[in-house]
Design an enzyme around this catalytic site. Sequence first.
Site, PDB file in Angstrom:
ATOM      1  N   CYS A   1      32.606  42.438  48.293  1.00  0.00           N
ATOM      2  CA  CYS A   1      33.982  42.527  48.189  1.00  0.00           C
ATOM      3  C   CYS A   1      34.865  43.399  49.126  1.00  0.00           C
ATOM      4  CB  CYS A   1      34.627  42.561  46.828  1.00  0.00           C
ATOM      5  SG  CYS A   1      34.066  44.044  46.039  1.00  0.00           S
TER       6      CYS A   1
ATOM      7  N   HIS B   1      36.387  47.014  42.407  1.00  0.00           N
ATOM      8  CA  HIS B   1      36.539  45.943  43.042  1.00  0.00           C
ATOM      9  C   HIS B   1      37.577  46.222  44.098  1.00  0.00           C
ATOM     10  CE1 HIS B   1      36.933  41.765  44.099  1.00  0.00           C
ATOM     11  NE2 HIS B   1      38.184  41.675  43.395  1.00  0.00           N
TER      12      HIS B   1
END
Length: 308
Positions: free
Chosen positions: A92, A166
Site C-alpha cells: 500500500c 495503511h
Amino acid sequence: MSGWQTIESDAGVFTHLIEELGVPDIQFEEIHTLDADALKALPQVYGVVFLFHYNQSATSNTENSSTPKDGDWDYQAAEDIFFANQTIQNACGTQAILSILLNQDINIGPTLAAFKEFTTGFPSELKGESLSNSEQIREVHNTFAKSSPFVDESTRPATSDDDAFHFVAYTVVNNKLYELDGLQRAPISHGACTKDEFPEKIISVLQKRIARYPDGEIRFNLLAVTQDKRIRARELGDEETLEAENKKREEWKFENELRKHNFVGFTIELLRGVVKDKIKTGEYDAWVKDATDKAQARIAEQQQKRRE
C-alpha cells in the site's frame, strides 16, 4: 526476497524508491504539523501520502456502507484516472505513491510510463493485480525493506492482535481533491479544488479524519510529494538551502544502506569480545552484578510508578 515486504513511511525511503524507479526531480518531505503553511512553504506539491493506524470505525467507509464518511464516491473517476484496488499485503505504501505520480502531468520515467500505458483502460481490480504482479516495481520496493534475521511477517497470516497500518494518497486531478485508497471501491471526491487551494483543503480533510480517532491516538504520518527542493534553490541561487538539501540526501542514502544490513551477527561478536575481555581482566562478576542491580532498580521504579 519473495512477495512484497513492509517498508517504512520515511521521506528518504520514498524519495530513493521513486528515484530507483526512474522518476526524476521529485522528493518527499515529512510534514510535522497539520498546518497549511507547512505545505505552502514547499515548492510545487503534487499530493500527500497519509499513514494511519487502521481502525475500522475511523476509516473512510466500511465494506457495506452506501456512502463514505467524508466526501463522495466518484465511480466515473475510477475509469478516467489511475486508481488501483489493493490486492496484496504490504504494497500500500508504493501503491499510494503511484496513485499520486501517475495522476500528475510530470516526468515519471520510462518504467512507470510503460506501466501506466499498459494499465490504461483496465478496471481498478485489474490495475491492482497488474501492480501486484509487476516484478520490476516489486523488486525496487523490496530493496527498501528492513533486513531482519527473525520472522518474515509477510509469510504468516495477520491476526486480530496485529497493529495494522495503511497508506492512502490525496491529490488533485481535474480540479478535484481525491482520496485514493486501494481498499475502497472507488476514488473519493472531496470536492472542487485547484492546486493552489490544495494546502488549505487537504488539512481540513485530514483534521476531520483524525478527529474520528480516540483521544491520545498519535500514530499518524504525513508525507508531501513535492518538486525536488534543490531545483528551486538553484534557480534562486540559494546556496545555503542547496547545501542543506544535498547533505540531507547523503544522510538518507546512508540510512537506506543501513536498512539493508543485518547487524545481529556483528552485535553478537562484539558482545563476545566484551565478555572475553571482562573475564580476562577479572571484571566479569562485578560487571554482571552491576547490570543486574541496575535492571532490578529500573523494575522497582516502574512498579512504584504504576502504584502511584
